[in-house]
Design an enzyme around this catalytic site. Structure first.
Site, mmCIF file in Angstrom:
data_model
loop_
_atom_site.group_PDB
_atom_site.id
_atom_site.type_symbol
_atom_site.label_atom_id
_atom_site.label_comp_id
_atom_site.label_asym_id
_atom_site.label_seq_id
_atom_site.Cartn_x
_atom_site.Cartn_y
_atom_site.Cartn_z
ATOM 1 N N GLY A 11 0.815 -1.213 0.000
ATOM 2 C CA GLY A 11 0.000 0.000 0.000
ATOM 3 C C GLY A 11 0.849 1.263 0.000
ATOM 4 N N GLY A 17 0.938 4.127 3.687
ATOM 5 C CA GLY A 17 2.117 3.460 3.132
ATOM 6 C C GLY A 17 3.164 4.456 2.653
ATOM 7 N N SER A 108 -7.639 -0.230 12.782
ATOM 8 C CA SER A 108 -8.370 1.039 12.899
ATOM 9 C C SER A 108 -9.104 1.074 14.233
ATOM 10 C CB SER A 108 -9.379 1.120 11.757
ATOM 11 O OG SER A 108 -10.375 2.053 12.057
ATOM 12 N N SER A 109 -9.370 2.289 14.717
ATOM 13 C CA SER A 109 -10.089 2.422 15.992
ATOM 14 C C SER A 109 -11.542 1.943 15.885
ATOM 15 C CB SER A 109 -10.054 3.874 16.473
ATOM 16 O OG SER A 109 -10.581 4.733 15.485
ATOM 17 N N CYS A 110 -12.037 1.732 14.662
ATOM 18 C CA CYS A 110 -13.434 1.281 14.532
ATOM 19 C C CYS A 110 -13.608 -0.196 14.892
ATOM 20 C CB CYS A 110 -13.970 1.550 13.139
ATOM 21 S SG CYS A 110 -13.226 0.513 11.893
ATOM 22 N N TYR A 137 -15.859 -3.325 7.594
ATOM 23 C CA TYR A 137 -14.439 -2.961 7.694
ATOM 24 C C TYR A 137 -13.868 -3.413 9.038
ATOM 25 C CZ TYR A 137 -10.341 0.165 7.617
ATOM 26 O OH TYR A 137 -9.067 0.683 7.639
ATOM 27 N N LYS A 141 -10.784 -6.059 9.938
ATOM 28 C CA LYS A 141 -9.604 -5.658 10.725
ATOM 29 C C LYS A 141 -9.466 -6.507 11.993
ATOM 30 C CE LYS A 141 -7.853 -2.539 8.059
ATOM 31 N NZ LYS A 141 -6.511 -2.768 7.474
ATOM 32 N N ASN A 166 -8.308 8.063 13.817
ATOM 33 C CA ASN A 166 -8.560 8.707 12.512
ATOM 34 C C ASN A 166 -7.311 9.480 12.074
ATOM 35 O OD1 ASN A 166 -11.155 7.867 13.337
ATOM 36 N ND2 ASN A 166 -12.129 9.525 12.222
ATOM 37 N N HIS A 180 -12.727 10.823 4.319
ATOM 38 C CA HIS A 180 -12.978 11.039 5.743
ATOM 39 C C HIS A 180 -13.297 12.518 5.978
ATOM 40 C CE1 HIS A 180 -10.668 7.225 5.958
ATOM 41 N NE2 HIS A 180 -11.558 6.977 6.904
ATOM 42 N N ARG A 210 -14.134 12.975 17.659
ATOM 43 C CA ARG A 210 -13.109 12.174 16.976
ATOM 44 C C ARG A 210 -11.731 12.677 17.377
ATOM 45 N NH1 ARG A 210 -17.025 9.716 16.131
ATOM 46 N NH2 ARG A 210 -17.888 8.886 14.199
#
Ligand code: GFB
Length: 310
Positions: A11, A17, A108-110, A137, A141, A166, A180, A210
């Protein structure tokens, strides 16, 4: 990692990346193996298998993923699940088959439950129901974290997982439907100022909270963890402070110098009410974020002059 080691950044054209490659170059690394998605489809098992067998990288930064903001996550639900599972399964499994010394997986924090206690501690994983807009998603993860842990437990692989909050920074996505919130706000306020518009519309109520981390800080943390951290489980990467979307909109408005009004589109979702990382584990490991939000947004805005919409 030693300077002669072969490093695969999956990536490398994306925001994360590319920041990792910049960081490694600053540290004196130059033995990279990189492939654009047009050259190597990471969802394709056979292609990834022959790439790893041929290149045999020593270290892998797994920063390839299908990503997007709240609307993209909610719209392309099948692709967010399928693409991300395939990419990470192929890279993690082939890293194992080809003796990669260490792999860093980015999540990710999600991944945390929608209503988990704040700030989000690593042990809140799998303790509750996920935020529905980004469940596909998040499930992918979470599978990646568990895969790294399972390969460590069964095969002794040194694979680590880190969960950034984020992010924003150079090479972000400015597509107003898929991006985003932060790049969307920068573009909306810039275009409104340029075209003398009376209002800027932001999505939702503006009340969600956030946390925002500059991607150069993230890359610095990834480099630090790759050099020093060898534990199972996950580690949060964030700044430890959050801001409401309404206050963020005012901050971007002031930085850009837009003088009109902010209006709300309440047909768009708010998503998780709050997503603040507990970063005490990371601090104990010896790393802290350095780039303040206002300074970070100003530097990103200053770097946008070449964009076709600017
Ligand atoms: O950044 P964002 O799309 O993602 O939205 P999430 C954050 C908040 O900003 C939401 C609001 O409450 C949005 O409704 N917002 C206001 C806007 N105006 C805008 C706008 O113009 N564009 C966008 N995009 N948002 C994503 C997850 O969640 O965060 C992913 O879907 C991932 O899985 C990523 O975890 C980091 O923070 O809500």
């Amino acid at each position: 990692m030693d300077k002669q080691d072969k490093i695969y950044v999956a990536g490398h054209r994306g925001m994360v990346g590319s920041a990792i490659v910049r960081k490694l170059q600053q540290e004196g690394f130059d033995n990279f193996v990189l492939r654009a998605s047009s050259e190597l489809d990471l969802r394709n098992q056979a292609q990834v298998q022959s790439f790893f067998a041929q290149e045999k990288p020593d270290y892998v930064f797994l920063a390839a993923a299908k990503v997007g903001g709240i609307l993209a996550n909610n719209t392309y639900r099948a692709e967010f699940l399928y693409d991300n599972l395939m990419i990470q399964n192929n890279i993690i499994h082939n890293s194992y088959l080809n003796g990669v010394k260490k792999l860093l997986f980015l999540g990710s924090s999600c991944i945390y439950p929608k209503l988990a206690p704040q700030p989000l501690q690593e042990d809140a994983l799998l303790t509750g129901v996920l935020e529905p807009t980004n469940e596909p998603y998040a499930i992918a993860k979470i599978a990646g974290i568990k895969m790294c842990d399972a390969y460590r437990a069964q095969f002794g692989c040194n694979y680590i997982s880190c969960m950034p909050t984020n992010l924003y920074g150079p090479n972000d996505n400015y597509d107003l439907e898929k991006s985003h919130v932060l790049p969307a706000l920068i573009r909306k306020f810039h275009e409104a100022k340029k075209n003398n518009l009376p209002t800027v519309t932001i999505w939702g109520t503006g009340s969600p909270l956030r946390e925002f981390l500059h991607v150069d800080d993230l890359a610095d943390a990834c480099y630090y963890l790759m050099q020093t951290y060898n534990e199972p489980g996950l580690v949060n990467i964030g700044v430890g402070e959050d801001i409401s979307i309404k206050d963020l909109a005012h901050l971007v408005k002031n930085i850009i110098g837009f003088e009109g009004e902010i209006v709300h589109d309440l047909t768009k979702p708010d998503g998780t009410p709050r997503k603040l990382m507990d970063v005490s584990k990371l601090h104990r490991a010896g790393w802290k974020a350095k780039i303040a939000l206002e300074e970070g947004i100003k530097s990103v805005y200053d770097g946008l002059k070449g964009q076709n919409w600017f």
